[in-house]
Design a protein around this motif. Structure first.
Motif: not given
Lengths: 460, 460
Positions: B366-389
């Motif tokens: 088993g183990g656990v796979r790491p998870c990672f969302s690049p800061i320039d990915s579409a979802g992260v960038a969209a959420a960052r805009r929402a958070m900054e607003k």
């Protein structure tokens, strides 16, 4: 009547008497048998009086009693020799693995089977026959050296009061040499003498990182891990050649002489068989440049005896462990001092202390000094001549890797040790069905008979 | 009515409703409270129906139930977004350290105090207010993306049935992104988003020398010592720069970008204070060339979690220990696969197996796979805009050093993760007097309100 004739004439009585002593279950490690240990001391004292010793005393200790006997030389300027042995025996568990009752001595061919036959009642006993053979052959009633016999009652339970006894009685025990009859020969066909025992020093290391075990997700990789520090530190304790890296560790070691190495090499050593006795170890392994026998007899070690830290139970626990612990011990050889080795180790740990952890090194006091008798020393050479005369062949040399109360004898009495013993490694001492080879006990008596004349000359 | 106006107008009811939910002691780790966990699920389902979700279901598991709700977008081609949170809470021991009853929510200034306020009921709840603010501001009755809400009931007891639930319900849960609202921001003044969590692999090593512990006097120095072999082996696991020496270990690691490092560096990190939270660790320590935050968030580790062998009790025992054991775990970062790391480690152990010992390496599955969302990915960038607003300032990035059920969401649903959360590290989650900052919950609702419009565009 010469020595051999005397021994042959008296051997039946010798074994009859020995069996009577062996029947006393003098197990010092079992409080239920402590009265038997006292009875064994009294029996021996009475026996030694009967053998003609002018002085025989039972010496109490804070634990179990020792027996002391003395037979002065005719010549007041003759050397004194102390003979050491013990009258207590090992426990007999598991009793169901004995083929006969451990305290009902039985002859089986050349073997006498009972607890204590080899370790050590039989070997103490051959001195009584040997001494009387010496007197008979010399036609005198006093030996050529003053003989002092000290038979301890707590050897199998750690000799806990022995050093105190030696210190208190130092003046009466004063001797020019100490004969130890509590070891073994290489084999029945290869008579040999032990010439040394390794000593011991101990240390314990604690490394501390955080005050608590830390979550390895939150902190792992960014704070010190006490177990990483421990493996980093102890991974440096030996170099690629298996040598201990503590500076100065080997400085005081008395090197093996070419003659000693040559004599060791002549022992018919079966390494495969030895590995079997070593719990089926997979390979011989140790300091480069030395044989297996040299490694266990004449080279010092630094051994990790225990190591622990962090999560040691079932399953996983993803922590950065806060502490790591290690217990170590050092086997020391001729020339090394336990205190000096401990100090060098402490300095090494401090000099190699890994970053980010608190280091604590404890060195439980005392330790055991190694003991060593050079093969060309007067006492060893004299005893070797006596052994060679008895066995009719060359006597080789061994050493022992561990240590017993012998180092105390050498240290407190400040006298050289000489090992004269006829036990065998297959005598099953400390195990069921302990036995001794009766012809070897008689050879021991014969060697002891010759020994006193040899020592009278050699030690004068 | 814009988003902020709607939130202000409805915040009193929002907190009143939240308090009602918080009063249910849904402690999943305590069987005595399992009925409360079920009650919590039923309460939430009823509440979500009242908030207008067209579909609300309580999903049973082999353990405790999850709540699922769905609000489809008006446009059938709009993206789908899954929001993850949990409705179970941590135990409340030690109860005597709570200043108020853990299940009687109390407002203290800007803080709402009760078990579950921050972890995770409060953070699940802001999505309900955020979604209604979005609909109000857009003047519609359907969101711009299909919203699927999955609120687990076993997160605080290991999410033991969560992967099974995700697998069974994979089709209904299908989403173009997964919003995780169960983490923290850097601080109230420094809003931030998590972009990854480290994964995990585990291994256990056993080294065997002889079949029994050996007397170190008789054998020490001439046979392998399993603990020496272990420290020799594990002493090589890291190089002098603190890097893991297993070949290929770093091959798949997604390197930190210059931008990410620059953004991490702008976080106001107080290393001395952090070391205090790390059990008063004595120093920061780790892989050369990386900061502390980079080490715990974006660099993999090999950690010895436990090590043992030989004599670990009181006093000394002069043995050559027969066995040595070590438990290890690896924190993994973006790009690394648990199985590949385990295989590389096994190969490393075998390649470095010390002489004379039998080597066994077990790697619990088993183990656990790491998870990672690049800061320039579409979802992260969209959420960052929402958070900054919502926050009116730049939003920075963090990661988490450990891992939760989030990796299962990414793996099983094959969707990118986006972390939108407003908890703080000082919210005392898992501890007495858990609290949430009420203004931050409202900021979370505001960010969530903007998020759906941002994602409708970004994910299309």
């Amino acid at each position: 009547m010469d020595v051999v004739e005397y021994i042959q004439a008296n051997k039946a009585q010798f074994f009859a008497d020995l069996k009577e002593w062996l029947a006393i279950p003098s197990i010092s490690g079992d409080p239920a048998h402590h009265d038997d240990v006292r009875r064994s001391a009294d029996w021996l004292a009475e026996y030694l009086r009967g053998q003609g010793f002018p002085t025989v005393e039972v010496w109490p200790t804070a634990g179990l009693p020792a027996v002391y006997a003395e037979w002065p030389a005719a010549d007041p300027d003759a050397p004194s020799v102390l003979v050491y042995g013990h009258h207590d025996v090992q426990p007999v568990t598991p009793l169901e693995e004995w083929d006969t009752d451990p305290f009902t001595p039985v002859e089986q061919g050349d073997q006498l089977v009972a607890r204590g036959t080899s370790d050590d009642k039989g070997q103490v006993f051959f001195h009584t026959l040997g001494l009387r053979a010496n007197l008979a052959a010399n036609g005198t009633d006093a030996p050529p050296v003053t003989i002092k016999l000290l038979v301890e009652g707590e050897e199998e339970s750690g000799s806990v009061h022995f050093a105190e006894l030696l210190t208190e009685r130092r003046e009466r025990l004063a001797a020019d040499a100490v004969i130890i009859s509590d070891t073994t020969m290489w084999s029945a066909d290869v008579p040999s003498m032990c010439t040394g025992m390794r000593g011991l020093a101990e240390a314990e290391i604690t490394l501390r990182g955080a005050e608590v075990d830390l979550h390895s997700g939150s902190f792992g990789g960014a704070v010190p891990n006490a177990l990483h520090a421990m493996v980093e530190l102890l991974g440096k304790l030996h170099d690629a050649d298996g040598r201990v890296t503590v500076p100065g560790f080997y400085d005081d070691v008395v090197p093996l002489t070419d003659e000693e190495r040559e004599l060791f090499a002549r022992l018919p050593f079966d390494e495969a068989g030895w590995l079997e006795t070593a719990g089926n170890s997979r390979a011989a392994y140790g300091e480069a440049g030395f044989t297996t026998l040299e490694r266990i007899w004449a080279r010092p070690t630094a051994e990790i005896n225990g190591l622990w830290g962090g999560h040691t139970g079932p399953g996983g626990k993803t922590i950065v462990p806060r502490e790591a612990h290690a217990k170590l011990s050092f086997r020391l050889v001729a020339g090394q001092e336990p205190a000096k080795v401990r100090d060098a180790f402490v300095a090494w740990v401090e000099a190699n202390a890994p970053a980010g952890v608190e280091v604590e090194v404890r060195t439980p006091g005392g330790g055991v000094r190694p003991c060593f008798s050079p093969i060309d020393s007067a006492g060893v050479a004299a005893a070797r001549r006596a052994m060679e005369k008895a066995f009719g062949k060359e006597v080789l040399f061994t050493r022992e890797g561990g240590s017993g109360p012998e180092a105390d004898l050498a240290d407190i009495l400040e006298a050289p040790l000489v090992f004269v013993a006829v036990g065998l490694n297959d005598d099953r001492i400390h195990a069921p069905n302990e036995k001794v080879e009766m012809p070897l006990l008689l050879k021991g008596a014969e060697a002891a008979a010759y020994l006193w004349d040899e020592l009278a000359t050699a030690l004068r």
